[in-house]
Design an enzyme around this catalytic site. Structure first.
Site, short mmCIF file in Angstrom:
data_model
loop_
_atom_site.label_atom_id
_atom_site.label_comp_id
_atom_site.label_asym_id
_atom_site.label_seq_id
_atom_site.Cartn_x
_atom_site.Cartn_y
_atom_site.Cartn_z
CE LYS A 243 -2.16 -1.09 3.85
NZ LYS A 243 -1.44 -2.34 4.16
NE ARG B 193 -4.63 -1.30 9.92
CZ ARG B 193 -3.58 -0.70 9.34
NH1 ARG B 193 -3.66 0.54 8.97
NH2 ARG B 193 -2.46 -1.37 9.14
NE ARG C 230 7.15 -2.31 6.30
CZ ARG C 230 5.82 -2.28 6.36
NH1 ARG C 230 5.12 -1.79 5.35
NH2 ARG C 230 5.19 -2.76 7.41
NE ARG D 222 5.99 0.00 10.23
CZ ARG D 222 4.83 -0.13 9.58
NH1 ARG D 222 4.71 0.36 8.36
NH2 ARG D 222 3.83 -0.75 10.15
NE ARG E 292 1.91 -4.82 11.37
CZ ARG E 292 3.06 -4.55 10.75
NH1 ARG E 292 4.20 -5.02 11.23
NH2 ARG E 292 3.06 -3.83 9.66
P1 ADP Z 1 0.99 -1.70 7.61
O1 ADP Z 1 2.27 -1.41 6.91
O2 ADP Z 1 1.04 -2.90 8.47
O3 ADP Z 1 -0.20 -1.67 6.72
P2 ADP Z 1 0.41 0.86 8.98
O4 ADP Z 1 1.57 1.75 8.93
O5 ADP Z 1 -0.76 1.19 8.13
O6 ADP Z 1 0.88 -0.65 8.76
O7 ADP Z 1 -0.09 0.73 10.47
C1 ADP Z 1 0.77 0.39 11.54
C2 ADP Z 1 -0.01 0.28 12.85
O8 ADP Z 1 -0.65 1.54 13.14
C3 ADP Z 1 -1.14 -0.73 12.85
O9 ADP Z 1 -0.69 -2.04 13.13
C4 ADP Z 1 -2.05 -0.17 13.93
O10 ADP Z 1 -1.56 -0.47 15.23
C5 ADP Z 1 -1.91 1.35 13.74
N1 ADP Z 1 -2.96 1.86 12.82
C6 ADP Z 1 -2.74 2.49 11.62
N2 ADP Z 1 -3.90 2.82 11.03
C7 ADP Z 1 -4.90 2.37 11.87
C8 ADP Z 1 -6.33 2.38 11.81
N3 ADP Z 1 -6.99 2.90 10.77
N4 ADP Z 1 -7.00 1.82 12.85
C9 ADP Z 1 -6.36 1.29 13.91
N5 ADP Z 1 -5.02 1.24 14.02
C10 ADP Z 1 -4.28 1.78 13.01
P1 ADP Z 2 2.13 -1.84 3.25
O1 ADP Z 2 2.12 -0.34 3.25
O2 ADP Z 2 0.94 -2.42 2.57
O3 ADP Z 2 2.35 -2.43 4.60
P2 ADP Z 2 4.70 -1.60 1.80
O4 ADP Z 2 4.36 -0.76 0.63
O5 ADP Z 2 5.48 -0.97 2.89
O6 ADP Z 2 3.36 -2.32 2.36
O7 ADP Z 2 5.47 -2.91 1.26
C1 ADP Z 2 5.94 -3.90 2.16
C2 ADP Z 2 7.33 -4.36 1.72
O8 ADP Z 2 7.23 -5.07 0.48
C3 ADP Z 2 8.30 -3.22 1.49
O9 ADP Z 2 9.57 -3.65 1.90
C4 ADP Z 2 8.25 -3.02 -0.04
O10 ADP Z 2 9.49 -2.52 -0.52
C5 ADP Z 2 7.98 -4.42 -0.54
N1 ADP Z 2 7.12 -4.45 -1.75
C6 ADP Z 2 6.07 -3.63 -2.03
N2 ADP Z 2 5.49 -3.96 -3.19
C7 ADP Z 2 6.17 -5.03 -3.68
C8 ADP Z 2 6.05 -5.86 -4.87
N3 ADP Z 2 5.07 -5.64 -5.80
N4 ADP Z 2 6.91 -6.87 -5.02
C9 ADP Z 2 7.87 -7.12 -4.09
N5 ADP Z 2 8.05 -6.39 -2.96
C10 ADP Z 2 7.20 -5.35 -2.74
#
Ligand code: ADP
Ligand code: ADP
Ligand code: ZN
Length: 215
Positions: free
Chosen positions: A14, A89, A128, A161, A172
């Site tokens: 994402k 979420r 990551r 992270r 998660r």
């Molecule tokens: P991911 O890369 O796992 O998608 P995010 O950066 O979006 O992670 O979120 C990291 C953490 O922040 C989540 O595991 C949760 O604890 C908190 N968080 C983020 N957005 C939300 C939301 N919309 N509702 C509840 N918790 C959230």
């Molecule tokens: P999210 O925000 O959904 O948690 P990220 O965009 O941070 O996910 O992506 C998670 C990890 O996977 C990062 O280390 C990113 O560089 C890697 N990644 C993202 N998209 C791809 C893809 N299409 N193929 C392989 N690795 C990816």
């Protein structure tokens, strides 16, 4: 005008796709996770309240998140649309968001639902690395920086992270399946879902998203 949401499990890509999408459509990228991490870094009261939940891989309580997100959406730069990443979420959050937008005569146009298989999610998250300064995201194997441990964009330090450990990731993913996945149905009923196969390469995923958005 594009009011859109990125939906998908942790590690689906994402954040990575969001950077490209907002550049193309010229809309702000609103990540509730980024907002919380920024607050944790600055040791604000909000950051202190969110940190324990995030470290355990649990969701931050709905009321807190809804307030932060809707507050952000009242800012001027959201007038021509926005890309929400990681919000809503839960069904509760989605209903509150709909209410908030309805009061303003607005609604969500599209929801980009990125799906990736579980094994790949765990590998993506544990590999990551994010830039401490600008937040850019890399992967030690899939998307490595030009120089080890250093951000291509700003020379900042790349770090892992706090919640990107294998144990937290599995929690998660469970939390996603229980609390967030029902949103796919919710937005499908509203007729706004675009389903994207996130297992593909970065550029292919982006191309599918752009095709789905149809602009
Ligand atoms: P991911 O890369 O796992 O998608 P995010 O950066 O979006 O992670 O979120 C990291 C953490 O922040 C989540 O595991 C949760 O604890 C908190 N968080 C983020 N957005 C939300 C939301 N919309 N509702 C509840 N918790 C959230
Ligand atoms: P999210 O925000 O959904 O948690 P990220 O965009 O941070 O996910 O992506 C998670 C990890 O996977 C990062 O280390 C990113 O560089 C890697 N990644 C993202 N998209 C791809 C893809 N299409 N193929 C392989 N690795 C990816
Ligand atoms: Zn950087």
């Amino acid at each position: 005008m594009l009011r859109t949401i990125l939906l998908g499990p942790p590690g689906a890509g994402k954040g990575t796709q969001a950077v490209k999408i907002v550049e193309k459509y010229n809309i702000p990228h609103i990540s509730t996770g980024d907002i919380f991490r920024e607050n944790i870094k600055n040791e604000t009261e909000l950051g202190n309240r969110a940190k324990a939940y995030m470290d355990r891989g649990e969701l931050v309580p709905d009321e807190l998140v809804v307030e932060i997100a809707t507050d952000r959406l009242t800012k001027d730069d959201c007038k021509n649309g926005f890309l929400l990443d990681g919000f809503p979420r839960t069904i509760f959050q989605a209903e509150k968001l709909d209410e908030f937008l309805a009061q303003r005569g607005e609604k969500i146009d599209k929801v980009i639902n990125i799906d990736v298989e579980k094994d790949a999610l765990v590998k993506r998250i544990t590999g990551r690395r994010v830039c401490k300064s600008c937040g850019a995201s890399y992967h030690v194997v899939n998307i490595p920086p030009k120089k080890d441990g250093v951000c291509d964009l700003c020379n900042g330090e790349l770090i892992q992270r706090a919640d990107d450990t294998e144990e937290t990731v599995l929690n998660r993913i469970d939390v996603y399946n229980k609390q967030t996945k029902p949103l796919v149905d919710y937005y499908d009923k509203a007729g706004v879902i675009i389903n994207i196969d996130g297992n593909k390469d970065l550029d292919d995923v982006l191309a599918d998203i752009v095709k789905g958005l149809g602009k």
